[in-house]
Write a protein that holds these residues in place. Sequence first.
Motif, PDB file in Angstrom:
ATOM      1  N   GLN A   1       2.911  46.380   4.370  1.00  0.00           N
ATOM      2  CA  GLN A   1       3.795  46.261   3.465  1.00  0.00           C
ATOM      3  C   GLN A   1       3.230  45.774   2.088  1.00  0.00           C
ATOM      4  N   ILE A   2       2.218  45.540   1.896  1.00  0.00           N
ATOM      5  CA  ILE A   2       1.583  45.065   0.653  1.00  0.00           C
ATOM      6  C   ILE A   2       1.622  46.139  -0.434  1.00  0.00           C
ATOM      7  N   GLY A   3       1.413  47.335  -0.225  1.00  0.00           N
ATOM      8  CA  GLY A   3       1.599  48.572  -0.982  1.00  0.00           C
ATOM      9  C   GLY A   3       0.141  48.707  -1.694  1.00  0.00           C
ATOM     10  N   ALA A   4      -0.066  49.947  -2.170  1.00  0.00           N
ATOM     11  CA  ALA A   4      -1.398  50.307  -2.783  1.00  0.00           C
ATOM     12  C   ALA A   4      -1.689  49.837  -4.247  1.00  0.00           C
ATOM     13  N   ASN A   5      -0.833  49.630  -4.929  1.00  0.00           N
ATOM     14  CA  ASN A   5      -0.827  49.124  -6.222  1.00  0.00           C
ATOM     15  C   ASN A   5      -1.467  47.439  -6.200  1.00  0.00           C
ATOM     16  N   GLU A   6      -0.580  46.880  -5.302  1.00  0.00           N
ATOM     17  CA  GLU A   6      -1.079  45.378  -5.138  1.00  0.00           C
ATOM     18  C   GLU A   6      -2.526  45.455  -4.402  1.00  0.00           C
ATOM     19  N   LEU A   7      -2.950  46.333  -3.631  1.00  0.00           N
ATOM     20  CA  LEU A   7      -4.228  46.158  -2.878  1.00  0.00           C
ATOM     21  C   LEU A   7      -5.121  46.525  -3.949  1.00  0.00           C
ATOM     22  N   LEU A   8      -5.102  47.489  -4.800  1.00  0.00           N
ATOM     23  CA  LEU A   8      -5.875  47.630  -5.702  1.00  0.00           C
ATOM     24  C   LEU A   8      -5.975  46.604  -6.780  1.00  0.00           C
ATOM     25  N   ARG A   9      -5.016  46.035  -7.016  1.00  0.00           N
ATOM     26  CA  ARG A   9      -4.966  44.935  -8.113  1.00  0.00           C
ATOM     27  C   ARG A   9      -5.747  43.645  -7.488  1.00  0.00           C
ATOM     28  N   ARG A  10      -5.744  43.512  -6.364  1.00  0.00           N
ATOM     29  CA  ARG A  10      -6.476  42.264  -5.806  1.00  0.00           C
ATOM     30  C   ARG A  10      -7.770  42.541  -5.536  1.00  0.00           C
ATOM     31  N   ALA A  11      -8.148  43.715  -5.174  1.00  0.00           N
ATOM     32  CA  ALA A  11      -9.648  44.259  -5.149  1.00  0.00           C
ATOM     33  C   ALA A  11     -10.171  43.937  -6.811  1.00  0.00           C
ATOM     34  N   ASP A  12      -9.427  44.467  -7.541  1.00  0.00           N
ATOM     35  CA  ASP A  12      -9.853  44.363  -9.091  1.00  0.00           C
ATOM     36  C   ASP A  12     -10.079  42.710  -9.368  1.00  0.00           C
ATOM     37  N   VAL A  13      -9.139  42.094  -8.856  1.00  0.00           N
ATOM     38  CA  VAL A  13      -9.201  40.661  -9.403  1.00  0.00           C
ATOM     39  C   VAL A  13     -10.578  39.865  -8.567  1.00  0.00           C
ATOM     40  N   ALA A  14     -10.774  40.349  -7.467  1.00  0.00           N
ATOM     41  CA  ALA A  14     -11.955  39.801  -6.717  1.00  0.00           C
ATOM     42  C   ALA A  14     -13.107  40.304  -7.284  1.00  0.00           C
ATOM     43  N   MET A  15     -13.161  41.387  -7.944  1.00  0.00           N
ATOM     44  CA  MET A  15     -14.379  41.862  -8.724  1.00  0.00           C
ATOM     45  C   MET A  15     -14.603  41.104  -9.661  1.00  0.00           C
ATOM     46  N   TYR A  16     -13.696  40.837 -10.715  1.00  0.00           N
ATOM     47  CA  TYR A  16     -13.819  40.185 -11.884  1.00  0.00           C
ATOM     48  C   TYR A  16     -14.288  38.823 -11.888  1.00  0.00           C
ATOM     49  N   ALA A  17     -13.620  38.125 -10.653  1.00  0.00           N
ATOM     50  CA  ALA A  17     -14.102  36.797 -10.144  1.00  0.00           C
ATOM     51  C   ALA A  17     -15.526  36.654  -9.772  1.00  0.00           C
ATOM     52  N   ALA A  18     -16.081  37.811  -8.923  1.00  0.00           N
ATOM     53  CA  ALA A  18     -17.226  37.935  -8.558  1.00  0.00           C
ATOM     54  C   ALA A  18     -18.031  38.103  -9.828  1.00  0.00           C
ATOM     55  N   LYS A  19     -17.844  39.076 -10.754  1.00  0.00           N
ATOM     56  CA  LYS A  19     -18.840  39.222 -11.928  1.00  0.00           C
ATOM     57  C   LYS A  19     -18.968  37.897 -12.486  1.00  0.00           C
ATOM     58  N   ALA A  20     -17.827  37.131 -12.724  1.00  0.00           N
ATOM     59  CA  ALA A  20     -17.970  35.643 -13.371  1.00  0.00           C
ATOM     60  C   ALA A  20     -19.281  34.890 -12.911  1.00  0.00           C
ATOM     61  N   ARG A  21     -19.404  34.838 -11.416  1.00  0.00           N
ATOM     62  CA  ARG A  21     -20.377  34.131 -10.780  1.00  0.00           C
ATOM     63  C   ARG A  21     -21.610  34.728 -11.103  1.00  0.00           C
ATOM     64  N   GLY A  22     -21.834  35.974 -11.237  1.00  0.00           N
ATOM     65  CA  GLY A  22     -23.398  36.640 -11.535  1.00  0.00           C
ATOM     66  C   GLY A  22     -22.921  38.091 -11.081  1.00  0.00           C
ATOM     67  N   LYS A  23     -23.856  39.061 -11.851  1.00  0.00           N
ATOM     68  CA  LYS A  23     -23.778  40.299 -11.327  1.00  0.00           C
ATOM     69  C   LYS A  23     -24.495  40.642 -10.259  1.00  0.00           C
ATOM     70  N   GLY A  24     -24.189  42.054  -9.557  1.00  0.00           N
ATOM     71  CA  GLY A  24     -24.541  42.467  -8.316  1.00  0.00           C
ATOM     72  C   GLY A  24     -24.413  41.807  -7.215  1.00  0.00           C
TER      73      GLY A  24
END
Length: 519
Positions: free
Chosen positions: A479-502
Amino acid sequence: MADPPSGSRRDRGFAVAVAATVLVCAGFMVWMLTNLGGDRTTVWFDDLGELVAALLAGSACLAAARHASGPGRRAWALIAAWALCWALGEAVWSWYELVRNVPTPFPSLADAGFLGAIPFAVAGVLSFPGAAARGRARLRLFLDGLTIASALLSVSWATVLGRVYASGGDSLLSTALSLAYPISDVAIGTMLLVLAMRTARGGQSAVILLTLGLGVTAIADSAFAYLTAAGTYGSGNWIDSFWVGGFLLVGLAALRSLRHPVVAAAERGAPRSRLYLPYIPVGVALVLAVDEEFHGGNLGRFLFVTMLVLIVVVVARQVLTLSDNAELIRRLSDRERQLEYQASHDPLTDLANRVRFYERVTRALAVASPWRQPSSVAVLFIDLDDFKDVNDRLGHQVGDQLLEAVADRLRRCVRPSDVPARLGGDEFAVLVTEVRSTQELMGIAERILDALRAPVVLAGQCLVSPQGTIGVAIAETPQIGANELLRRADVAMYAAKARGKGVTGVYEASLEMAVQLLA
Protein backbone atom coordinates in the motif's frame (compact mmCIF):
# COMPACT_ATOMS: atom_id res chain seq x y z
CA MET A 1 -7.91 53.10 -58.28
CA ALA A 2 -5.55 50.09 -58.46
CA ASP A 3 -5.81 47.70 -61.37
CA PRO A 4 -7.21 44.27 -60.47
CA PRO A 5 -4.68 41.43 -60.27
CA SER A 6 -3.97 39.61 -63.51
CA GLY A 7 -5.31 36.38 -61.96
CA SER A 8 -8.68 38.04 -61.35
CA ARG A 9 -8.79 39.33 -64.92
CA ARG A 10 -8.02 35.83 -66.22
CA ASP A 11 -10.78 34.33 -64.08
CA ARG A 12 -13.28 36.88 -65.37
CA GLY A 13 -12.12 36.26 -68.93
CA PHE A 14 -12.56 32.53 -68.48
CA ALA A 15 -16.04 33.05 -67.04
CA VAL A 16 -16.93 35.13 -70.12
CA ALA A 17 -15.59 32.33 -72.37
CA VAL A 18 -17.73 29.76 -70.52
CA ALA A 19 -20.84 31.92 -70.89
CA ALA A 20 -20.13 32.45 -74.60
CA THR A 21 -19.67 28.68 -75.09
CA VAL A 22 -23.03 27.95 -73.46
CA LEU A 23 -24.78 30.54 -75.63
CA VAL A 24 -23.11 29.33 -78.84
CA CYS A 25 -23.94 25.67 -78.14
CA ALA A 26 -27.53 26.49 -77.27
CA GLY A 27 -27.92 28.67 -80.35
CA PHE A 28 -26.33 26.04 -82.61
CA MET A 29 -28.65 23.29 -81.35
CA VAL A 30 -31.72 25.53 -81.74
CA TRP A 31 -30.67 26.27 -85.34
CA MET A 32 -30.26 22.56 -86.08
CA LEU A 33 -33.62 21.68 -84.54
CA THR A 34 -35.57 24.50 -86.25
CA ASN A 35 -33.75 24.32 -89.63
CA LEU A 36 -33.53 28.10 -89.55
CA GLY A 37 -33.12 29.61 -93.05
CA GLY A 38 -33.89 26.37 -94.85
CA ASP A 39 -31.96 23.19 -95.59
CA ARG A 40 -29.14 24.74 -97.60
CA THR A 41 -28.47 27.52 -95.10
CA THR A 42 -28.52 25.03 -92.21
CA VAL A 43 -25.99 22.79 -93.97
CA TRP A 44 -23.65 25.74 -94.51
CA PHE A 45 -24.04 26.85 -90.89
CA ASP A 46 -23.56 23.29 -89.67
CA ASP A 47 -20.42 22.46 -91.65
CA LEU A 48 -18.71 25.80 -91.11
CA GLY A 49 -19.69 25.86 -87.41
CA GLU A 50 -18.10 22.47 -86.80
CA LEU A 51 -14.97 23.48 -88.74
CA VAL A 52 -14.57 26.75 -86.81
CA ALA A 53 -15.13 25.00 -83.46
CA ALA A 54 -12.42 22.42 -84.22
CA LEU A 55 -10.00 25.16 -85.36
CA LEU A 56 -10.66 27.17 -82.19
CA ALA A 57 -10.03 24.10 -80.04
CA GLY A 58 -6.78 23.36 -81.91
CA SER A 59 -5.60 26.97 -81.51
CA ALA A 60 -6.37 27.00 -77.76
CA CYS A 61 -4.54 23.69 -77.30
CA LEU A 62 -1.49 25.02 -79.14
CA ALA A 63 -1.50 28.04 -76.80
CA ALA A 64 -1.70 25.70 -73.82
CA ALA A 65 1.19 23.64 -75.23
CA ARG A 66 3.38 26.74 -75.57
CA HIS A 67 2.56 27.73 -71.99
CA ALA A 68 3.06 24.26 -70.48
CA SER A 69 6.29 22.39 -69.82
CA GLY A 70 7.36 18.75 -69.64
CA PRO A 71 4.68 16.12 -70.34
CA GLY A 72 1.95 18.77 -70.35
CA ARG A 73 3.46 20.46 -73.40
CA ARG A 74 3.47 17.21 -75.38
CA ALA A 75 -0.05 16.33 -74.21
CA TRP A 76 -1.64 19.61 -75.30
CA ALA A 77 0.27 19.53 -78.60
CA LEU A 78 -1.17 16.06 -79.31
CA ILE A 79 -4.69 17.20 -78.37
CA ALA A 80 -4.19 20.15 -80.73
CA ALA A 81 -3.18 17.70 -83.46
CA TRP A 82 -6.38 15.72 -82.76
CA ALA A 83 -8.55 18.82 -83.20
CA LEU A 84 -6.73 20.02 -86.32
CA CYS A 85 -6.76 16.56 -87.90
CA TRP A 86 -10.49 16.36 -87.27
CA ALA A 87 -10.84 19.87 -88.78
CA LEU A 88 -9.06 18.58 -91.89
CA GLY A 89 -11.62 15.79 -92.15
CA GLU A 90 -14.43 18.30 -91.69
CA ALA A 91 -12.91 20.50 -94.42
CA VAL A 92 -13.06 17.54 -96.82
CA TRP A 93 -16.64 16.84 -95.74
CA SER A 94 -17.55 20.52 -96.32
CA TRP A 95 -15.86 20.50 -99.73
CA TYR A 96 -18.19 17.71 -100.84
CA GLU A 97 -21.33 19.34 -99.50
CA LEU A 98 -20.65 23.06 -99.97
CA VAL A 99 -18.37 23.21 -103.03
CA ARG A 100 -19.34 20.16 -105.07
CA ASN A 101 -22.89 20.26 -103.70
CA VAL A 102 -23.10 16.46 -103.38
CA PRO A 103 -23.68 14.22 -100.33
CA THR A 104 -20.46 13.12 -98.72
CA PRO A 105 -19.87 9.46 -99.55
CA PHE A 106 -19.15 6.89 -96.85
CA PRO A 107 -16.40 5.98 -96.63
CA SER A 108 -14.46 9.01 -97.91
CA LEU A 109 -11.27 10.97 -97.31
CA ALA A 110 -13.18 12.82 -94.60
CA ASP A 111 -13.20 9.60 -92.55
CA ALA A 112 -9.41 9.51 -92.84
CA GLY A 113 -9.29 12.86 -91.04
CA PHE A 114 -11.92 11.92 -88.46
CA LEU A 115 -10.47 8.50 -87.59
CA GLY A 116 -6.88 9.67 -88.06
CA ALA A 117 -7.46 12.13 -85.24
CA ILE A 118 -8.19 9.33 -82.74
CA PRO A 119 -4.57 8.21 -82.16
CA PHE A 120 -3.60 11.81 -81.39
CA ALA A 121 -6.38 12.03 -78.79
CA VAL A 122 -5.37 8.75 -77.13
CA ALA A 123 -1.67 9.67 -77.14
CA GLY A 124 -2.47 13.13 -75.81
CA VAL A 125 -4.51 11.83 -72.89
CA LEU A 126 -1.79 9.28 -72.06
CA SER A 127 0.87 12.02 -72.16
CA PHE A 128 -0.63 14.09 -69.36
CA PRO A 129 1.33 13.81 -66.10
CA GLY A 130 -0.18 11.22 -63.83
CA ALA A 131 0.65 9.81 -60.41
CA ALA A 132 3.58 7.41 -60.63
CA ALA A 133 2.29 3.87 -60.19
CA ARG A 134 4.50 1.11 -58.87
CA GLY A 135 3.89 -2.43 -57.76
CA ARG A 136 0.39 -2.95 -56.40
CA ALA A 137 -0.57 0.63 -57.36
CA ARG A 138 0.19 -0.22 -60.99
CA LEU A 139 -1.92 -3.38 -60.70
CA ARG A 140 -4.80 -1.36 -59.22
CA LEU A 141 -4.55 1.13 -62.08
CA PHE A 142 -4.54 -1.68 -64.65
CA LEU A 143 -7.63 -3.32 -63.12
CA ASP A 144 -9.42 0.03 -62.93
CA GLY A 145 -8.63 0.70 -66.58
CA LEU A 146 -9.80 -2.78 -67.56
CA THR A 147 -13.00 -2.26 -65.56
CA ILE A 148 -13.70 1.03 -67.32
CA ALA A 149 -12.90 -0.40 -70.76
CA SER A 150 -15.11 -3.46 -70.24
CA ALA A 151 -17.99 -1.35 -68.93
CA LEU A 152 -17.75 1.22 -71.74
CA LEU A 153 -17.52 -1.55 -74.33
CA SER A 154 -20.68 -3.11 -72.88
CA VAL A 155 -22.44 0.26 -72.96
CA SER A 156 -21.31 0.90 -76.53
CA TRP A 157 -22.41 -2.56 -77.69
CA ALA A 158 -25.81 -2.24 -76.06
CA THR A 159 -26.44 1.22 -77.54
CA VAL A 160 -24.47 1.62 -80.79
CA LEU A 161 -21.79 -0.92 -81.55
CA GLY A 162 -24.07 -3.96 -81.58
CA ARG A 163 -26.57 -2.32 -83.90
CA VAL A 164 -23.82 -1.07 -86.23
CA TYR A 165 -22.35 -4.57 -86.39
CA ALA A 166 -25.76 -6.14 -87.00
CA SER A 167 -26.60 -3.74 -89.82
CA GLY A 168 -23.52 -4.77 -91.79
CA GLY A 169 -22.57 -2.42 -94.62
CA ASP A 170 -22.12 -2.02 -98.30
CA SER A 171 -18.56 -3.31 -98.02
CA LEU A 172 -16.09 -4.68 -95.51
CA LEU A 173 -14.37 -1.26 -95.39
CA SER A 174 -17.57 0.62 -94.59
CA THR A 175 -18.40 -1.88 -91.84
CA ALA A 176 -14.89 -1.59 -90.37
CA LEU A 177 -15.05 2.21 -90.41
CA SER A 178 -18.49 2.21 -88.82
CA LEU A 179 -17.20 0.01 -86.00
CA ALA A 180 -14.01 2.06 -85.63
CA TYR A 181 -15.87 5.16 -84.42
CA PRO A 182 -17.52 3.66 -81.30
CA ILE A 183 -14.52 1.43 -80.53
CA SER A 184 -12.17 4.42 -80.57
CA ASP A 185 -14.63 6.29 -78.36
CA VAL A 186 -14.39 3.45 -75.82
CA ALA A 187 -10.59 3.76 -75.83
CA ILE A 188 -10.70 7.53 -75.35
CA GLY A 189 -13.31 7.28 -72.58
CA THR A 190 -11.19 4.73 -70.75
CA MET A 191 -8.09 6.91 -70.91
CA LEU A 192 -10.02 9.99 -69.77
CA LEU A 193 -11.44 8.34 -66.66
CA VAL A 194 -8.04 6.91 -65.76
CA LEU A 195 -6.52 10.39 -66.23
CA ALA A 196 -9.18 11.91 -63.95
CA MET A 197 -8.21 9.38 -61.26
CA ARG A 198 -4.52 10.36 -61.48
CA THR A 199 -4.77 14.16 -61.60
CA ALA A 200 -4.12 16.46 -58.64
CA ARG A 201 -6.94 18.63 -57.37
CA GLY A 202 -5.40 21.86 -58.74
CA GLY A 203 -5.56 20.65 -62.35
CA GLN A 204 -8.86 18.82 -62.09
CA SER A 205 -10.94 21.62 -63.59
CA ALA A 206 -9.01 21.42 -66.86
CA VAL A 207 -9.22 17.62 -66.86
CA ILE A 208 -12.96 17.69 -66.18
CA LEU A 209 -13.51 20.09 -69.09
CA LEU A 210 -11.28 17.96 -71.33
CA THR A 211 -13.15 14.82 -70.27
CA LEU A 212 -16.50 16.44 -70.99
CA GLY A 213 -15.28 17.77 -74.34
CA LEU A 214 -13.84 14.50 -75.61
CA GLY A 215 -16.78 12.62 -74.11
CA VAL A 216 -19.31 14.77 -75.93
CA THR A 217 -17.46 14.35 -79.23
CA ALA A 218 -17.37 10.59 -78.58
CA ILE A 219 -21.16 10.59 -78.20
CA ALA A 220 -21.41 12.45 -81.50
CA ASP A 221 -19.05 9.93 -83.17
CA SER A 222 -21.07 6.96 -81.94
CA ALA A 223 -24.35 8.55 -82.97
CA PHE A 224 -22.86 9.35 -86.38
CA ALA A 225 -21.79 5.71 -86.82
CA TYR A 226 -25.19 4.44 -85.74
CA LEU A 227 -27.19 6.79 -87.98
CA THR A 228 -24.84 6.23 -90.91
CA ALA A 229 -25.25 2.46 -90.60
CA ALA A 230 -29.00 2.99 -90.52
CA GLY A 231 -28.81 5.29 -93.56
CA THR A 232 -30.51 8.18 -91.75
CA TYR A 233 -27.63 10.59 -91.14
CA GLY A 234 -27.36 13.87 -92.98
CA SER A 235 -25.78 17.28 -92.37
CA GLY A 236 -27.92 19.59 -90.29
CA ASN A 237 -28.72 16.82 -87.82
CA TRP A 238 -29.08 18.02 -84.25
CA ILE A 239 -26.35 15.64 -83.06
CA ASP A 240 -23.83 17.82 -84.90
CA SER A 241 -24.18 20.33 -82.07
CA PHE A 242 -22.40 17.77 -79.86
CA TRP A 243 -19.26 18.14 -82.00
CA VAL A 244 -19.43 21.91 -81.71
CA GLY A 245 -19.96 21.72 -77.95
CA GLY A 246 -17.26 19.09 -77.50
CA PHE A 247 -14.60 21.08 -79.33
CA LEU A 248 -15.49 24.28 -77.50
CA LEU A 249 -15.22 22.43 -74.17
CA VAL A 250 -11.78 21.15 -75.15
CA GLY A 251 -10.81 24.73 -75.98
CA LEU A 252 -12.04 25.83 -72.55
CA ALA A 253 -9.97 23.05 -70.96
CA ALA A 254 -6.87 24.35 -72.73
CA LEU A 255 -7.58 27.91 -71.59
CA ARG A 256 -8.17 26.71 -68.03
CA SER A 257 -4.82 24.95 -67.99
CA LEU A 258 -3.06 28.27 -68.55
CA ARG A 259 -3.87 29.18 -64.94
CA HIS A 260 -4.40 25.70 -63.44
CA PRO A 261 -2.02 23.29 -65.19
CA VAL A 262 -2.63 19.56 -65.10
CA VAL A 263 -0.29 17.98 -62.55
CA ALA A 264 0.03 14.49 -61.16
CA ALA A 265 -1.74 13.55 -57.94
CA ALA A 266 0.13 11.98 -55.06
CA GLU A 267 -0.50 8.26 -54.82
CA ARG A 268 -1.73 8.75 -51.28
CA GLY A 269 -4.26 11.27 -50.09
CA ALA A 270 -6.29 11.41 -53.30
CA PRO A 271 -9.94 12.45 -52.87
CA ARG A 272 -12.20 9.52 -52.00
CA SER A 273 -14.59 10.46 -54.80
CA ARG A 274 -12.05 9.29 -57.40
CA LEU A 275 -12.34 5.74 -56.08
CA TYR A 276 -15.87 5.58 -57.46
CA LEU A 277 -15.02 6.71 -61.01
CA PRO A 278 -14.48 3.20 -62.48
CA TYR A 279 -17.85 2.07 -61.14
CA ILE A 280 -19.92 4.79 -62.81
CA PRO A 281 -19.71 3.11 -66.25
CA VAL A 282 -20.14 -0.27 -64.51
CA GLY A 283 -23.49 0.87 -63.15
CA VAL A 284 -24.58 2.15 -66.56
CA ALA A 285 -23.53 -1.16 -68.18
CA LEU A 286 -25.50 -3.19 -65.66
CA VAL A 287 -28.63 -1.09 -66.19
CA LEU A 288 -28.38 -1.50 -69.98
CA ALA A 289 -27.72 -5.23 -69.67
CA VAL A 290 -30.80 -5.69 -67.48
CA ASP A 291 -32.87 -3.64 -69.92
CA GLU A 292 -31.56 -5.70 -72.84
CA GLU A 293 -32.44 -8.95 -71.09
CA PHE A 294 -35.96 -7.97 -70.06
CA HIS A 295 -36.96 -5.99 -73.14
CA GLY A 296 -34.75 -7.44 -75.85
CA GLY A 297 -35.22 -10.98 -74.67
CA ASN A 298 -31.56 -11.98 -75.02
CA LEU A 299 -28.25 -10.44 -74.00
CA GLY A 300 -26.42 -11.86 -76.98
CA ARG A 301 -23.13 -13.71 -76.89
CA PHE A 302 -20.84 -10.68 -77.16
CA LEU A 303 -22.60 -8.70 -74.42
CA PHE A 304 -22.76 -11.79 -72.20
CA VAL A 305 -19.01 -12.41 -72.54
CA THR A 306 -18.22 -8.73 -72.01
CA MET A 307 -20.34 -8.59 -68.86
CA LEU A 308 -18.72 -11.82 -67.64
CA VAL A 309 -15.25 -10.28 -68.12
CA LEU A 310 -16.45 -7.16 -66.31
CA ILE A 311 -17.64 -9.19 -63.33
CA VAL A 312 -14.35 -11.10 -63.15
CA VAL A 313 -12.32 -7.88 -63.27
CA VAL A 314 -14.47 -6.17 -60.62
CA VAL A 315 -14.15 -9.21 -58.33
CA ALA A 316 -10.37 -9.23 -58.85
CA ARG A 317 -10.26 -5.51 -58.01
CA GLN A 318 -12.24 -6.09 -54.82
CA VAL A 319 -9.97 -8.97 -53.80
CA LEU A 320 -7.00 -6.65 -54.29
CA THR A 321 -8.77 -3.98 -52.23
CA LEU A 322 -9.41 -6.45 -49.40
CA SER A 323 -5.76 -7.49 -49.52
CA ASP A 324 -4.68 -3.84 -49.43
CA ASN A 325 -6.99 -3.18 -46.49
CA ALA A 326 -5.58 -6.15 -44.59
CA GLU A 327 -2.06 -4.91 -45.26
CA LEU A 328 -3.06 -1.41 -44.16
CA ILE A 329 -4.55 -2.74 -40.93
CA ARG A 330 -1.36 -4.70 -40.26
CA ARG A 331 0.79 -1.62 -40.85
CA LEU A 332 -1.44 0.51 -38.64
CA SER A 333 -1.23 -2.10 -35.88
CA ASP A 334 2.56 -2.22 -36.21
CA ARG A 335 2.72 1.56 -36.19
CA GLU A 336 0.45 1.72 -33.15
CA ARG A 337 2.69 -0.72 -31.28
CA GLN A 338 5.73 1.27 -32.36
CA LEU A 339 4.19 4.52 -31.10
CA GLU A 340 3.22 2.88 -27.82
CA TYR A 341 6.79 1.61 -27.45
CA GLN A 342 8.26 5.03 -28.25
CA ALA A 343 5.92 6.67 -25.74
CA SER A 344 7.09 4.33 -22.97
CA HIS A 345 10.83 4.14 -23.70
CA ASP A 346 13.74 6.53 -23.61
CA PRO A 347 14.79 7.36 -27.20
CA LEU A 348 18.53 7.50 -26.38
CA THR A 349 19.04 4.36 -24.29
CA ASP A 350 15.90 2.37 -25.26
CA LEU A 351 15.27 1.73 -21.57
CA ALA A 352 11.85 2.22 -20.02
CA ASN A 353 11.18 5.93 -19.39
CA ARG A 354 9.82 7.52 -16.20
CA VAL A 355 6.16 7.00 -17.18
CA ARG A 356 6.69 3.35 -18.06
CA PHE A 357 8.74 2.74 -14.91
CA TYR A 358 6.04 4.29 -12.72
CA GLU A 359 3.42 2.02 -14.35
CA ARG A 360 5.56 -1.08 -13.74
CA VAL A 361 6.18 -0.17 -10.09
CA THR A 362 2.46 0.44 -9.56
CA ARG A 363 1.62 -2.90 -11.17
CA ALA A 364 4.24 -4.76 -9.11
CA LEU A 365 2.87 -3.28 -5.88
CA ALA A 366 -0.68 -4.17 -6.92
CA VAL A 367 0.15 -7.88 -7.35
CA ALA A 368 2.47 -8.15 -4.35
CA SER A 369 1.24 -10.28 -1.46
CA PRO A 370 -0.26 -8.14 1.34
CA TRP A 371 0.75 -10.77 3.95
CA ARG A 372 4.47 -10.66 3.24
CA GLN A 373 6.40 -8.25 5.47
CA PRO A 374 8.45 -6.63 4.10
CA SER A 375 7.11 -6.62 0.52
CA SER A 376 8.98 -8.41 -2.27
CA VAL A 377 9.17 -5.15 -4.29
CA ALA A 378 12.13 -2.73 -4.23
CA VAL A 379 13.51 0.15 -6.24
CA LEU A 380 17.15 1.02 -6.89
CA PHE A 381 17.72 4.70 -7.70
CA ILE A 382 21.03 5.24 -9.56
CA ASP A 383 22.71 8.61 -10.07
CA LEU A 384 25.91 8.91 -12.15
CA ASP A 385 28.66 10.72 -10.30
CA ASP A 386 30.32 13.72 -11.97
CA PHE A 387 28.38 13.28 -15.20
CA LYS A 388 28.17 17.07 -15.61
CA ASP A 389 31.96 17.25 -15.83
CA VAL A 390 31.94 14.74 -18.72
CA ASN A 391 29.41 16.87 -20.59
CA ASP A 392 31.33 20.09 -19.93
CA ARG A 393 34.77 18.69 -20.88
CA LEU A 394 33.93 16.36 -23.75
CA GLY A 395 30.60 17.65 -25.06
CA HIS A 396 27.03 16.43 -25.02
CA GLN A 397 27.58 13.95 -27.86
CA VAL A 398 30.18 12.10 -25.78
CA GLY A 399 27.89 12.40 -22.77
CA ASP A 400 25.12 10.67 -24.72
CA GLN A 401 27.53 7.88 -25.63
CA LEU A 402 28.31 7.43 -21.94
CA LEU A 403 24.61 7.21 -21.10
CA GLU A 404 24.15 4.54 -23.80
CA ALA A 405 27.10 2.55 -22.37
CA VAL A 406 25.64 2.79 -18.86
CA ALA A 407 22.27 1.54 -20.13
CA ASP A 408 23.92 -1.48 -21.81
CA ARG A 409 25.79 -2.38 -18.61
CA LEU A 410 22.63 -1.95 -16.57
CA ARG A 411 20.77 -4.45 -18.77
CA ARG A 412 23.52 -7.04 -18.28
CA CYS A 413 23.57 -6.66 -14.50
CA VAL A 414 19.91 -7.15 -13.65
CA ARG A 415 17.79 -10.28 -13.72
CA PRO A 416 15.30 -10.95 -16.58
CA SER A 417 12.40 -10.14 -14.24
CA ASP A 418 13.83 -6.75 -13.22
CA VAL A 419 12.99 -3.51 -15.04
CA PRO A 420 15.82 -1.03 -15.72
CA ALA A 421 14.83 2.52 -16.69
CA ARG A 422 16.24 5.95 -17.40
CA LEU A 423 14.29 8.55 -15.44
CA GLY A 424 15.96 11.52 -17.12
CA GLY A 425 19.36 13.21 -17.34
CA ASP A 426 21.92 11.04 -15.52
CA GLU A 427 19.34 9.30 -13.30
CA PHE A 428 18.52 5.62 -13.73
CA ALA A 429 16.41 3.19 -11.73
CA VAL A 430 15.76 -0.53 -11.47
CA LEU A 431 12.56 -2.21 -10.31
CA VAL A 432 13.38 -5.43 -8.48
CA THR A 433 10.67 -7.98 -7.75
CA GLU A 434 10.64 -11.27 -5.89
CA VAL A 435 13.21 -9.98 -3.41
CA ARG A 436 14.00 -12.76 -0.94
CA SER A 437 16.38 -10.81 1.32
CA THR A 438 18.15 -7.49 1.77
CA GLN A 439 21.43 -9.24 1.07
CA GLU A 440 20.19 -10.33 -2.37
CA LEU A 441 19.17 -6.77 -3.10
CA MET A 442 22.55 -5.42 -2.04
CA GLY A 443 24.25 -8.00 -4.24
CA ILE A 444 22.37 -6.65 -7.30
CA ALA A 445 23.40 -3.10 -6.35
CA GLU A 446 27.05 -4.10 -6.00
CA ARG A 447 27.03 -5.79 -9.41
CA ILE A 448 25.72 -2.58 -10.93
CA LEU A 449 28.39 -0.44 -9.22
CA ASP A 450 31.18 -2.82 -10.30
CA ALA A 451 29.92 -2.76 -13.89
CA LEU A 452 29.77 1.04 -13.93
CA ARG A 453 33.37 1.40 -12.70
CA ALA A 454 34.83 -0.39 -15.73
CA PRO A 455 36.50 2.12 -18.10
CA VAL A 456 34.69 2.91 -21.32
CA VAL A 457 36.12 4.35 -24.55
CA LEU A 458 34.03 7.21 -25.94
CA ALA A 459 34.32 8.92 -29.33
CA GLY A 460 37.02 6.40 -30.24
CA GLN A 461 39.64 8.03 -28.00
CA CYS A 462 38.28 9.31 -24.67
CA LEU A 463 38.75 6.85 -21.76
CA VAL A 464 36.20 7.46 -19.01
CA SER A 465 35.70 5.50 -15.78
CA PRO A 466 32.15 6.30 -14.69
CA GLN A 467 30.74 5.49 -11.31
CA GLY A 468 27.40 5.89 -9.64
CA THR A 469 25.65 6.12 -6.33
CA ILE A 470 22.65 3.92 -5.56
CA GLY A 471 19.74 4.41 -3.21
CA VAL A 472 17.66 1.36 -2.28
CA ALA A 473 14.08 1.42 -1.01
CA ILE A 474 12.07 -1.67 -0.10
CA ALA A 475 8.29 -1.46 -0.01
CA GLU A 476 7.26 -2.19 3.59
CA THR A 477 3.74 -2.94 2.40
CA PRO A 478 2.14 -2.97 -1.07
CA GLN A 479 0.00 0.00 0.00
CA ILE A 480 3.01 2.32 0.10
CA GLY A 481 2.43 3.53 -3.49
CA ALA A 482 4.82 4.02 -6.39
CA ASN A 483 5.47 7.73 -5.76
CA GLU A 484 6.46 7.16 -2.16
CA LEU A 485 8.69 4.21 -3.02
CA LEU A 486 10.54 6.24 -5.66
CA ARG A 487 10.88 9.17 -3.28
CA ARG A 488 12.39 6.96 -0.59
CA ALA A 489 14.91 5.50 -3.03
CA ASP A 490 15.83 9.05 -4.03
CA VAL A 491 16.32 9.99 -0.36
CA ALA A 492 18.53 6.95 0.18
CA MET A 493 20.62 7.88 -2.86
CA TYR A 494 21.23 11.46 -1.65
CA ALA A 495 22.12 10.23 1.81
CA ALA A 496 24.61 7.75 0.31
CA LYS A 497 26.15 10.42 -1.92
CA ALA A 498 26.72 12.57 1.18
CA ARG A 499 28.84 9.79 2.67
CA GLY A 500 30.92 9.38 -0.48
CA LYS A 501 30.43 8.64 -4.16
CA GLY A 502 30.22 5.18 -5.67
CA VAL A 503 28.40 3.58 -2.73
CA THR A 504 24.98 2.14 -1.95
CA GLY A 505 22.53 3.33 0.69
CA VAL A 506 19.33 1.72 2.01
CA TYR A 507 16.37 3.85 3.02
CA GLU A 508 15.62 4.32 6.70
CA ALA A 509 13.20 6.76 8.23
CA SER A 510 16.07 8.45 10.05
CA LEU A 511 17.53 9.57 6.70
CA GLU A 512 14.68 11.99 6.07
CA MET A 513 15.97 14.66 8.46
CA ALA A 514 19.56 14.27 7.29
CA VAL A 515 18.64 14.77 3.64
CA GLN A 516 16.55 17.83 4.51
CA LEU A 517 19.56 19.35 6.27
CA LEU A 518 21.77 18.62 3.23
CA ALA A 519 19.26 20.33 0.95
